[in-house]
Design a protein around this motif. Structure first.
Motif, PDB file in Angstrom:
ATOM      1  N   GLY A  18       0.430  -1.304   0.227  1.00 37.57           N
ATOM      2  CA  GLY A  18      -0.103  -0.404  -0.134  1.00 37.57           C
ATOM      3  C   GLY A  18       0.900   1.514  -0.284  1.00 37.57           C
ATOM      4  O   GLY A  18       2.900   1.535   0.728  1.00 37.57           O
ATOM      5  N   SER A  19       0.603   2.447  -0.226  1.00 39.97           N
ATOM      6  CA  SER A  19       1.160   4.134  -1.052  1.00 39.97           C
ATOM      7  C   SER A  19       1.852   3.929   0.955  1.00 39.97           C
ATOM      8  O   SER A  19       2.966   4.306   1.224  1.00 39.97           O
ATOM      9  N   ALA A  20       0.590   4.393   1.901  1.00 40.91           N
ATOM     10  CA  ALA A  20       0.727   4.810   3.302  1.00 40.91           C
ATOM     11  C   ALA A  20       2.425   3.833   3.607  1.00 40.91           C
ATOM     12  O   ALA A  20       3.332   3.891   4.211  1.00 40.91           O
ATOM     13  N   VAL A  54       2.817  -5.937  -6.390  1.00 43.38           N
ATOM     14  CA  VAL A  54       1.987  -4.640  -6.642  1.00 43.38           C
ATOM     15  C   VAL A  54       2.237  -3.857  -6.153  1.00 43.38           C
ATOM     16  O   VAL A  54       2.280  -3.485  -4.954  1.00 43.38           O
ATOM     17  N   SER A  55       2.982  -2.709  -6.707  1.00 37.82           N
ATOM     18  CA  SER A  55       3.377  -2.303  -5.282  1.00 37.82           C
ATOM     19  C   SER A  55       2.572  -0.570  -5.720  1.00 37.82           C
ATOM     20  O   SER A  55       2.767   0.566  -6.924  1.00 37.82           O
ATOM     21  N   SER A  56       1.385  -0.101  -5.066  1.00 40.26           N
ATOM     22  CA  SER A  56       1.105   1.833  -5.192  1.00 40.26           C
ATOM     23  C   SER A  56       2.285   2.769  -4.819  1.00 40.26           C
ATOM     24  O   SER A  56       2.994   2.129  -4.537  1.00 40.26           O
ATOM     25  N   GLY A  57       1.478   3.859  -4.574  1.00 40.48           N
ATOM     26  CA  GLY A  57       2.843   4.982  -4.497  1.00 40.48           C
ATOM     27  C   GLY A  57       3.081   5.612  -5.520  1.00 40.48           C
ATOM     28  O   GLY A  57       2.743   6.984  -4.851  1.00 40.48           O
ATOM     29  N   ALA A  58       1.927   5.223  -6.558  1.00 38.92           N
ATOM     30  CA  ALA A  58       3.374   6.622  -7.822  1.00 38.92           C
ATOM     31  C   ALA A  58       2.525   7.820  -7.461  1.00 38.92           C
ATOM     32  O   ALA A  58       2.391   8.665  -7.811  1.00 38.92           O
ATOM     33  N   ILE A  59       0.733   7.827  -7.340  1.00 39.80           N
ATOM     34  CA  ILE A  59       0.166   9.167  -7.051  1.00 39.80           C
ATOM     35  C   ILE A  59       0.600   9.486  -5.874  1.00 39.80           C
ATOM     36  O   ILE A  59       0.866  10.740  -5.771  1.00 39.80           O
ATOM     37  N   ALA A  60       0.635   9.165  -4.574  1.00 42.55           N
ATOM     38  CA  ALA A  60       1.295   9.219  -3.846  1.00 42.55           C
ATOM     39  C   ALA A  60       2.336  10.258  -2.767  1.00 42.55           C
ATOM     40  O   ALA A  60       2.482  11.162  -3.423  1.00 42.55           O
ATOM     41  N   LEU A  61       3.646   9.679  -4.690  1.00 42.87           N
ATOM     42  CA  LEU A  61       4.555   9.893  -4.887  1.00 42.87           C
ATOM     43  C   LEU A  61       4.530  11.234  -5.306  1.00 42.87           C
ATOM     44  O   LEU A  61       5.342  12.145  -5.112  1.00 42.87           O
ATOM     45  N   ILE A 139       4.366  -3.710 -10.568  1.00 45.10           N
ATOM     46  CA  ILE A 139       3.808  -3.619 -10.875  1.00 45.10           C
ATOM     47  C   ILE A 139       2.614  -2.373 -10.568  1.00 45.10           C
ATOM     48  O   ILE A 139       2.630  -2.586  -9.040  1.00 45.10           O
ATOM     49  N   ASN A 140       2.488  -1.936 -11.141  1.00 49.02           N
ATOM     50  CA  ASN A 140       0.713  -0.905 -10.595  1.00 49.02           C
ATOM     51  C   ASN A 140      -0.018  -0.466 -12.038  1.00 49.02           C
ATOM     52  O   ASN A 140       0.197  -1.048 -12.999  1.00 49.02           O
ATOM     53  N   GLU A 141      -1.291  -0.440 -11.658  1.00 43.06           N
ATOM     54  CA  GLU A 141      -2.228   0.102 -12.212  1.00 43.06           C
ATOM     55  C   GLU A 141      -1.769   1.292 -12.935  1.00 43.06           C
ATOM     56  O   GLU A 141      -0.875   2.285 -12.641  1.00 43.06           O
ATOM     57  N   ASN A 142      -1.611   1.282 -14.557  1.00 44.94           N
ATOM     58  CA  ASN A 142      -1.071   2.366 -15.333  1.00 44.94           C
ATOM     59  C   ASN A 142      -1.888   3.370 -15.743  1.00 44.94           C
ATOM     60  O   ASN A 142      -3.348   4.531 -16.131  1.00 44.94           O
ATOM     61  N   ASP A 143      -1.587   4.384 -14.297  1.00 46.96           N
ATOM     62  CA  ASP A 143      -2.695   5.822 -14.032  1.00 46.96           C
ATOM     63  C   ASP A 143      -3.036   6.771 -14.388  1.00 46.96           C
ATOM     64  O   ASP A 143      -3.378   7.333 -14.559  1.00 46.96           O
ATOM     65  N   THR A 144      -1.794   6.617 -15.286  1.00 46.51           N
ATOM     66  CA  THR A 144      -1.956   7.966 -16.798  1.00 46.51           C
ATOM     67  C   THR A 144      -2.674   7.562 -17.404  1.00 46.51           C
ATOM     68  O   THR A 144      -3.624   8.775 -17.911  1.00 46.51           O
ATOM     69  N   TYR A 152      -9.191  -0.545 -12.251  1.00 49.23           N
ATOM     70  CA  TYR A 152      -8.614  -0.880 -11.395  1.00 49.23           C
ATOM     71  C   TYR A 152      -9.538  -0.049 -10.188  1.00 49.23           C
ATOM     72  O   TYR A 152     -10.085  -0.527  -9.481  1.00 49.23           O
ATOM     73  N   GLY A 153      -8.878   1.182  -9.879  1.00 49.30           N
ATOM     74  CA  GLY A 153      -8.728   2.290  -9.089  1.00 49.30           C
ATOM     75  C   GLY A 153      -8.182   1.525  -7.564  1.00 49.30           C
ATOM     76  O   GLY A 153      -7.914   2.009  -7.137  1.00 49.30           O
ATOM     77  N   ASP A 154      -8.416   0.527  -7.220  1.00 56.58           N
ATOM     78  CA  ASP A 154      -7.692   0.252  -6.014  1.00 56.58           C
ATOM     79  C   ASP A 154      -6.304  -0.849  -6.356  1.00 56.58           C
ATOM     80  O   ASP A 154      -6.644  -2.372  -7.201  1.00 56.58           O
ATOM     81  N   ASN A 155      -5.271  -1.417  -5.719  1.00 56.55           N
ATOM     82  CA  ASN A 155      -4.494  -2.279  -6.127  1.00 56.55           C
ATOM     83  C   ASN A 155      -4.313  -4.020  -5.190  1.00 56.55           C
ATOM     84  O   ASN A 155      -3.903  -4.460  -5.608  1.00 56.55           O
ATOM     85  N   ASP A 156      -5.855  -3.861  -4.898  1.00 53.77           N
ATOM     86  CA  ASP A 156      -5.892  -5.251  -3.861  1.00 53.77           C
ATOM     87  C   ASP A 156      -6.086  -6.286  -4.865  1.00 53.77           C
ATOM     88  O   ASP A 156      -5.780  -7.274  -5.434  1.00 53.77           O
ATOM     89  N   GLU A 214      -6.317   8.508   3.620  1.00 57.06           N
ATOM     90  CA  GLU A 214      -6.490   9.317   2.618  1.00 57.06           C
ATOM     91  C   GLU A 214      -5.502   8.722   1.836  1.00 57.06           C
ATOM     92  O   GLU A 214      -5.131   8.856   0.676  1.00 57.06           O
ATOM     93  N   LEU A 215      -4.345   8.043   1.898  1.00 53.81           N
ATOM     94  CA  LEU A 215      -3.385   7.958   0.781  1.00 53.81           C
ATOM     95  C   LEU A 215      -3.467   6.672  -0.002  1.00 53.81           C
ATOM     96  O   LEU A 215      -3.250   6.070  -0.744  1.00 53.81           O
ATOM     97  N   SER A 216      -4.437   5.519   0.365  1.00 49.56           N
ATOM     98  CA  SER A 216      -4.827   4.322   0.329  1.00 49.56           C
ATOM     99  C   SER A 216      -6.197   4.269  -0.460  1.00 49.56           C
ATOM    100  O   SER A 216      -6.872   4.713  -0.040  1.00 49.56           O
ATOM    101  N   ARG A 217      -6.773   3.187  -1.508  1.00 51.71           N
ATOM    102  CA  ARG A 217      -7.950   3.941  -1.787  1.00 51.71           C
ATOM    103  C   ARG A 217      -8.901   3.223  -1.584  1.00 51.71           C
ATOM    104  O   ARG A 217     -10.154   2.233  -1.597  1.00 51.71           O
ATOM    105  N   GLY A 218      -8.137   1.378  -1.612  1.00 47.10           N
ATOM    106  CA  GLY A 218      -8.597   0.076  -1.207  1.00 47.10           C
ATOM    107  C   GLY A 218      -8.712   0.391   0.375  1.00 47.10           C
ATOM    108  O   GLY A 218      -8.669   0.761   1.389  1.00 47.10           O
ATOM    109  N   GLY A 219     -10.085  -0.176   1.232  1.00 46.94           N
ATOM    110  CA  GLY A 219     -10.297  -0.425   3.147  1.00 46.94           C
ATOM    111  C   GLY A 219     -10.166  -1.599   2.548  1.00 46.94           C
ATOM    112  O   GLY A 219      -9.464  -2.382   2.378  1.00 46.94           O
TER     113      GLY A 219
HETATM  114  N1  GLU Z   1      -2.505   2.807  -8.288  1.00 44.55           N
HETATM  115  C1  GLU Z   1      -2.157   3.789  -7.181  1.00 44.55           C
HETATM  116  C2  GLU Z   1      -0.870   4.662  -7.256  1.00 44.55           C
HETATM  117  O1  GLU Z   1      -0.416   3.585  -7.511  1.00 44.55           O
HETATM  118  C3  GLU Z   1      -3.058   2.965  -6.118  1.00 44.55           C
HETATM  119  C4  GLU Z   1      -4.294   2.012  -5.983  1.00 44.55           C
HETATM  120  C5  GLU Z   1      -4.145   2.188  -4.048  1.00 44.55           C
HETATM  121  O2  GLU Z   1      -3.258   2.846  -3.411  1.00 44.55           O
HETATM  122  O3  GLU Z   1      -4.888   0.939  -4.183  1.00 44.55           O
HETATM  123  O4  GLU Z   1      -0.759   5.145  -6.986  1.00 44.55           O
END
Ligand code: GLU
Length: 389
Positions: A18-20, A54-61, A139-144, A152-156, A214-219
């Motif tokens: 997760g991003s956080a 599967v690494s989140s964090g692109a948007i947060a970073l 791996i990540n979602e191609n958010d751009t 997907y909206g969430d990486n879970d 706030e930092l992650s989309r998935g709960g």
């Molecule tokens: N793909 C998003 C990112 O890298 C994160 C989605 C998620 O946190 O589940 O910022």
């Protein structure tokens, strides 16, 4: 029920981060956490497991780099943030793993890459090739480029899809939550921690609630959905806290985590793809008799279909629901939706007279169908789910 094995005894492990865990809103990448994680990954690989991240964090970073204000971002802002953040994220992984002489390969996916069979096969071939040469896919979602309808909206769930796609036998979801509780622990002091989940029953789904930070989309909700995708195709899942340094070592040393047992039924690769489809094109609502027939491994005949919802075509994936409206299976429809409506509730031998041609006897053939949830939650399964206070 299969029992829990040590991490390194798994053949292929997908780790969702997760991003956080990776990104601090002020200072950016959490370098020492990443360093310890890379050491954990190297250790698993040394012991023979394939590892995918599967690494989140692109948007947060990207947000931190661009110094964007807190709060919701507009779509184009989050896409720009992802574009900036993904480069930094991939570089950090690549450098971190190279210290252990491990090569990283970046894979960016959108929903269509896993939902369309041809693109799914392409993505799978690339990931498998990376694993074959000993690399770690990052791996990540191609958010751009992903917009709401095609994301997907969430990486879970993305991670679960990657796990089923690559035939992984373990999915580890690391976030700020250490596992599944009977109720949200911060709201309910009587909430019990669940260490083992034998089957994802409606009761388990009801425990998931909706919490997200706030930092992650998935709960927990997306984590349970991920669990359904993964366990349904024979992959175990662990939800654990990623907060300590080296959380994989921590799990191996007995840190608290929830383990979801894989379903005992091995399914074919094609059925795995059917079960994991995120956006079924329609719904077939069944009567009790049809539910019993499906549970006994039979095909779905038009006679047992009470209602047809959606505008699907022959060959599209449809969700198959019990009379209570609970999804119990998915499958490929043998008929277009308008034809399905005409023959629903009718005997198979009447199909020719109604449609003007002799179609397939089954609305969904059993070879094209996979059960995604138990038709009824049996008490035995409930007993297998152990609660720990
Ligand atoms: N793909 C998003 C990112 O890298 C994160 C989605 C998620 O946190 O589940 O910022």
């Amino acid at each position: 029920m299969t029992s829990r094995k040590p991490l390194a005894r798994h053949r292929r492990i997908v780790i969702k981060i997760g991003s956080a865990l990776l990104v601090d809103r002020k200072s950016g990448m959490k370098a020492s956490w990443l360093e310890a994680m890379c050491a954990d990954i190297a250790s698993l690989k040394q012991r023979g497991a394939d590892v995918l991240v599967v690494s989140s964090g692109a948007i947060a970073l990207g947000r931190t780099v661009l110094d964007l204000p807190a709060g919701a971002l507009k779509l184009e802002e989050s896409q720009a943030a992802a574009a900036v953040g993904q480069i930094a994220l991939a570089r950090a992984w690549s450098e971190g793993l190279s210290r252990h002489s491990i090569v990283a390969g970046q894979i960016l996916l959108t929903l269509g890459d896993t939902e369309e069979r041809r693109r799914y096969l392409n993505a799978r071939a690339t990931i498998n090739q990376l694993l074959k040469i000993g690399a770690v896919p990052i791996i990540n979602e191609n958010d751009t480029v992903a917009t709401s309808e095609i994301r997907y909206g969430d990486n879970d769930r993305l991670a679960a899809r990657v796990a089923t796609m690559t035939g992984a036998d373990l999915l580890v979801l690391l976030s700020d939550i250490d596992g599944l509780y009977t109720a949200p622990p911060h709201l309910d002091p009587a909430a019990q921690f669940l260490e083992t989940i034998a089957t994802i029953t409606p009761e388990i789904e009801a425990m998931a609630g909706g919490a997200a930070s706030e930092l992650s989309r998935g709960g927990m909700r997306t984590k349970i959905e991920a669990g359904k995708i993964a366990t349904g195709s024979g992959c175990a899942m662990i939800i654990a806290s990623g907060k300590p340094d080296a959380p994989l070592s921590a799990i191996e040393n007995g840190a608290r985590s929830s383990w979801f047992a894989p379903s005992g039924t091995p399914v074919t690769a094609r059925k795995t793809w059917i079960a994991g489809q995120l956006l079924p094109a329609g719904e077939l609502h069944l009567d009790e008799g049809a539910v019993a027939a499906l549970s006994a491994g039979k095909s779905l005949l038009p006679a047992g279909v009470r209602a047809v919802v959606g505008a699907f075509h022959r060959g599209d994936t449809v969700a198959i629901l019990s009379p209570e409206g609970r999804e119990i299976a998915r499958g490929l429809a043998s008929y277009d939706a308008d034809e399905a409506r005409q023959i629903a509730g009718r005997k198979s031998k009447e199909i020719e007279a109604i449609l003007g041609y002799a179609g397939r006897a089954a609305m969904v053939h059993r070879d094209d169908m996979v059960m995604t949830a138990p038709a009824a939650s049996s008490s035995k399964r409930q007993e297998e789910t152990k609660a720990h206070a």
